[in-house]
Design an enzyme around this catalytic site. Structure first.
Site, PDB file in Angstrom:
ATOM      1  N   ARG A 110       0.844  -1.197   0.000  1.00 14.25           N
ATOM      2  CA  ARG A 110       0.000   0.000   0.000  1.00 14.25           C
ATOM      3  C   ARG A 110       0.877   1.244   0.000  1.00 14.25           C
ATOM      4  O   ARG A 110       1.829   1.348   0.774  1.00 14.25           O
ATOM      5  CB  ARG A 110      -0.906   0.005   1.229  1.00 14.25           C
ATOM      6  CG  ARG A 110      -1.878  -1.152   1.238  1.00 14.25           C
ATOM      7  CD  ARG A 110      -2.829  -1.072   2.398  1.00 14.25           C
ATOM      8  NE  ARG A 110      -3.638   0.139   2.260  1.00 14.25           N
ATOM      9  CZ  ARG A 110      -4.072   0.861   3.289  1.00 14.25           C
ATOM     10  NH1 ARG A 110      -3.776   0.514   4.518  1.00 14.25           N
ATOM     11  NH2 ARG A 110      -4.796   1.930   3.085  1.00 14.25           N
ATOM     12  N   GLU A 138       7.424 -10.061   2.984  1.00 12.40           N
ATOM     13  CA  GLU A 138       8.819  -9.820   3.370  1.00 12.40           C
ATOM     14  C   GLU A 138       8.920  -8.360   3.786  1.00 12.40           C
ATOM     15  O   GLU A 138       9.187  -7.488   2.974  1.00 12.40           O
ATOM     16  CB  GLU A 138       9.738 -10.115   2.186  1.00 12.40           C
ATOM     17  CG  GLU A 138       9.597 -11.521   1.651  1.00 12.40           C
ATOM     18  CD  GLU A 138       9.799 -11.601   0.152  1.00 12.40           C
ATOM     19  OE1 GLU A 138       9.816 -10.550  -0.531  1.00 12.40           O
ATOM     20  OE2 GLU A 138       9.936 -12.720  -0.349  1.00 12.40           O
TER      21      GLU A 138
END
EC number: 3.5.4.13
Length: 193
Positions: A110, A138
């Site tokens: 995002r 990750e």
């Protein structure tokens, strides 16, 4: 060409694509599906290893990974995971995703989180045809402040792209599929290459 919101809904309705739990229509936007953070994490332990020789003997690589990776951390409802500046951690999406052999998926972080320094994927943002399981995230904090991450928060978006035909070797049929059906924050299995 990527699937639009109407196509994503149709693929879900027809059972060609599975996202569990199924997202409400409010989380299917234009060409993406919002995904949320799950409650499983894995970090690097404090260690004194100078390096991990990734091209070394498999048993040595495996032993080194075991020394530096934490056990899986499972948060209770309401708990936060704190990612400090310069730290890498693994986590998973709350949603489990199953793709058919003729569809590839892509995970994007995002923008609002990136503007705070949070990287949701370091390099691996492709979801292979035939994939089934939670998506491993990750995380890397490139910002200046610790970030509190809570299970259930919106963490990224998935998009989907039809292939020209079904893959001959989709992930779920490959003998060497190291992360098949993963549900937790599975550590690197580079020693299985």
């Amino acid at each position: 060409m990527r699937l639009c919101d109407r196509d994503i809904e149709a693929w879900l309705d027809e059972g060609r694509l599975s996202i569990n739990p199924r997202p409400p229509v409010e989380r299917i936007n234009g060409a993406t599906v919002d995904v949320r953070l799950g409650n499983k994490f894995r970090t690097f332990r404090g260690h004194t290893a100078a390096f991990i020789d990734l091209s070394g003997p498999k048993d040595e690589v495996s032993a080194a990974l075991d020394r530096v990776m934490s056990d899986e951390i499972v948060l209770d409802e309401g708990e936060a995971f704190y990612l400090h500046p310069g730290e890498l951690a693994l986590a998973v999406t709350l949603e489990s995703v199953t793709l058919p052999a003729d569809l590839v998926g892509w995970l994007d972080g995002r923008s609002s989180l990136a503007r705070l320094g949070l990287m949701v994927h370091v390099t691996a943002h492709r979801i292979d045809p035939g994939w089934s399981g939670c998506i491993v995230l990750e995380f890397y904090n490139s910002g200046k402040l610790p970030l509190a991450l809570r299970p259930g928060m919106l963490i990224g978006a998935l998009s989907f792209e039809p292939l020209s035909g079904p893959a001959a070797r989709p992930y779920n049929r490959r003998e060497d599929a190291k992360y098949r059906n993963q549900q937790g924050a599975v550590a690197s299995r580079i020693d299985k290459d």
